[in-house]
Scaffold this active site. Structure first.
Site, short mmCIF file in Angstrom:
data_model
loop_
_atom_site.label_atom_id
_atom_site.label_comp_id
_atom_site.label_asym_id
_atom_site.label_seq_id
_atom_site.Cartn_x
_atom_site.Cartn_y
_atom_site.Cartn_z
N GLY A 158 0.96 -0.94 0.05
CA GLY A 158 -0.36 0.19 0.25
C GLY A 158 0.73 1.08 -0.33
N ILE A 160 2.28 3.27 3.00
CA ILE A 160 3.61 3.22 3.08
C ILE A 160 4.39 2.10 3.08
CG2 ILE A 160 4.86 2.28 5.19
CD1 ILE A 160 1.72 3.35 6.55
N SER A 179 1.38 -8.03 -2.32
CA SER A 179 -0.34 -7.76 -1.54
C SER A 179 -0.72 -9.19 -2.46
CB SER A 179 0.12 -6.38 -2.42
OG SER A 179 0.64 -5.59 -1.46
N ARG A 180 -2.79 -8.27 -1.98
CA ARG A 180 -3.50 -9.35 -2.30
C ARG A 180 -3.74 -8.64 -3.45
NH1 ARG A 180 -8.15 -6.15 0.91
NH2 ARG A 180 -6.36 -4.86 1.46
N ARG A 240 2.46 -4.32 12.47
CA ARG A 240 1.31 -4.04 13.24
C ARG A 240 1.46 -5.51 14.16
NH1 ARG A 240 -0.45 -0.23 13.44
NH2 ARG A 240 -2.69 0.67 13.65
N GLU A 269 0.23 -3.61 23.15
CA GLU A 269 1.40 -3.13 23.53
C GLU A 269 -0.02 -1.84 24.44
OE1 GLU A 269 1.24 -0.89 19.59
OE2 GLU A 269 2.78 -2.29 18.72
N HIS A 287 6.18 2.11 19.50
CA HIS A 287 4.66 2.38 18.02
C HIS A 287 4.53 3.49 18.06
CE1 HIS A 287 0.43 1.12 16.39
NE2 HIS A 287 0.85 2.08 15.88
C1 DGY Z 1 -1.58 4.16 12.24
O1 DGY Z 1 -1.82 4.88 12.08
O2 DGY Z 1 -2.12 3.14 12.54
C2 DGY Z 1 -0.59 4.44 13.16
O3 DGY Z 1 0.15 2.71 13.38
C3 DGY Z 1 -0.53 4.24 14.66
O4 DGY Z 1 -1.58 3.98 15.09
#
Ligand code: DGY
Length: 322
Positions: A158, A160, A179-180, A240, A269, A287
């Site tokens: 995506g 990022i 990716s999908r 994540r 977390e 995070h």
């Molecule tokens: C997001 O924007 O999803 C970051 O991980 C902060 O939660």
């Protein structure tokens, strides 16, 4: 009259100032973000029309059911929305928005920082200096792994993931991805697509995780996946924590299968698996991938823009569904 808002998360001062200027806003006073109970109670007391929160609030079915009918929109100041029960929100008629786009570059910067620090032992060198150094480091000691010329695999191409690929190209890395869906060539920019995630792994000297959390990706990085990587690979996770089986990762880091890892996100977390803190070959951050002044302001402003649009009767800018 100003619209009523509950700002349930600790936000940058500029975001709070704007929320207070444009809305009749109740603001979380800390020490932490509002809990589900606190935000539903504040929304009821304030007869709020909107709530704003971050990924620390599990907006699950019970919390959604506990919101007063006055609440029409919920805006998360995050791109990820695995903390939100989308089906329950839709069924309730609650508009929910996130903040895609504005945090892409800074999150990819953070990913690249962790990649470089894990490959070049940044945290270890820093610890040596803080302890006074004071001894000869031979030319064969404390060696890192070279980054340039290597292959990076990206899981989740995506925004990022693509920004991470762009940075990796700047370091003369070859990019492969899963990716999908395959990207059009203009976005692929020479990256090699693997429809089969596991078939990609043997090529990845570095593996960077950018896929969303969910049933399809839960523990996708398990013992099998880690075993398929080349020996002495480096794992980076600014996506994540749920993507990773942390026992399997710990084993791969202590057995020497992995050279190292750069981890910003964890399954639990903020109380993460502190076994990782005992490992020299891991670089850790709490995070904070998007955590620059500019980007955290942009995220908060975008969430406020979404709320303002919906309460003005316009379509949300970033709705989670159409
Ligand atoms: C997001 O924007 O999803 C970051 O991980 C902060 O939660």
């Amino acid at each position: 009259m100003k619209s009523r808002l509950v700002l349930g998360a600790l936000m940058p001062t500029d975001v709070i100032a704007r929320a207070k200027a444009e809305f009749d806003a109740i603001v979380s006073e800390g020490p932490g973000d509002m809990t589900a109970r606190e935000i539903t109670r504040a929304a009821a007391d304030h007869e709020a029309e909107a709530i704003m929160f971050v990924n620390t609030l599990p907006l699950d079915a019970a919390t959604i059911a506990g919101l007063p009918p006055s609440v029409r929109v919920g805006a998360t100041s995050s791109v990820g929305y695995d903390h939100i029960d989308v089906a329950a929100a839709r069924a309730r008629g609650l508009v929910v928005t996130n903040t895609p786009g504005v945090l892409t570059e800074c999150t990819a910067d953070h990913g690249m920082m962790l990649l470089l620090a894990a490959a070049r032992r940044g945290a270890e060198y820093d610890r040596i200096m803080r302890q006074g150094w004071g001894y000869r480091i031979g030319q064969g000691d404390l060696l890192g792994v070279r980054v340039s010329g290597k292959t990076i695999g990206i899981l989740g191409m995506g925004r990022i993931g693509q920004a991470m690929a762009q940075r990796a190209r700047g370091f003369d890395m070859r990019v492969v991805y899963h990716s999908r869906k395959r990207l059009p060539p203009a976005l692929e920019q020479g990256a090699t697509y693997f429809a089969d995630f596991h078939a990609m792994l043997p090529h990845c000297h570095f593996l960077s995780l950018h896929a969303p959390a969910g049933p399809a990706t839960d523990k996708i990085i398990d013992a099998r996946a880690l075993a398929l990587l080349p020996d002495k690979a480096v794992l980076v996770n600014v996506g994540r924590g749920a993507l990773v089986d942390e026992d399997a990762l710990y084993n791969a880091l202590t057995s020497g299968k992995l050279f190292g890892a750069g981890l910003d996100v964890f399954r639990t977390e903020p109380n993460y698996d502190t076994r990782f803190a005992g490992l020299d070959n891991v670089v850790l951050s709490p995070h904070v991938g998007s955590s620059t002044r500019e980007t955290r302001n942009a995220m908060g402003f975008r969430a406020l823009d979404n709320i303002a649009a919906v309460l003005a009767g316009q379509p949300a800018i970033d709705p989670l569904w159409h």
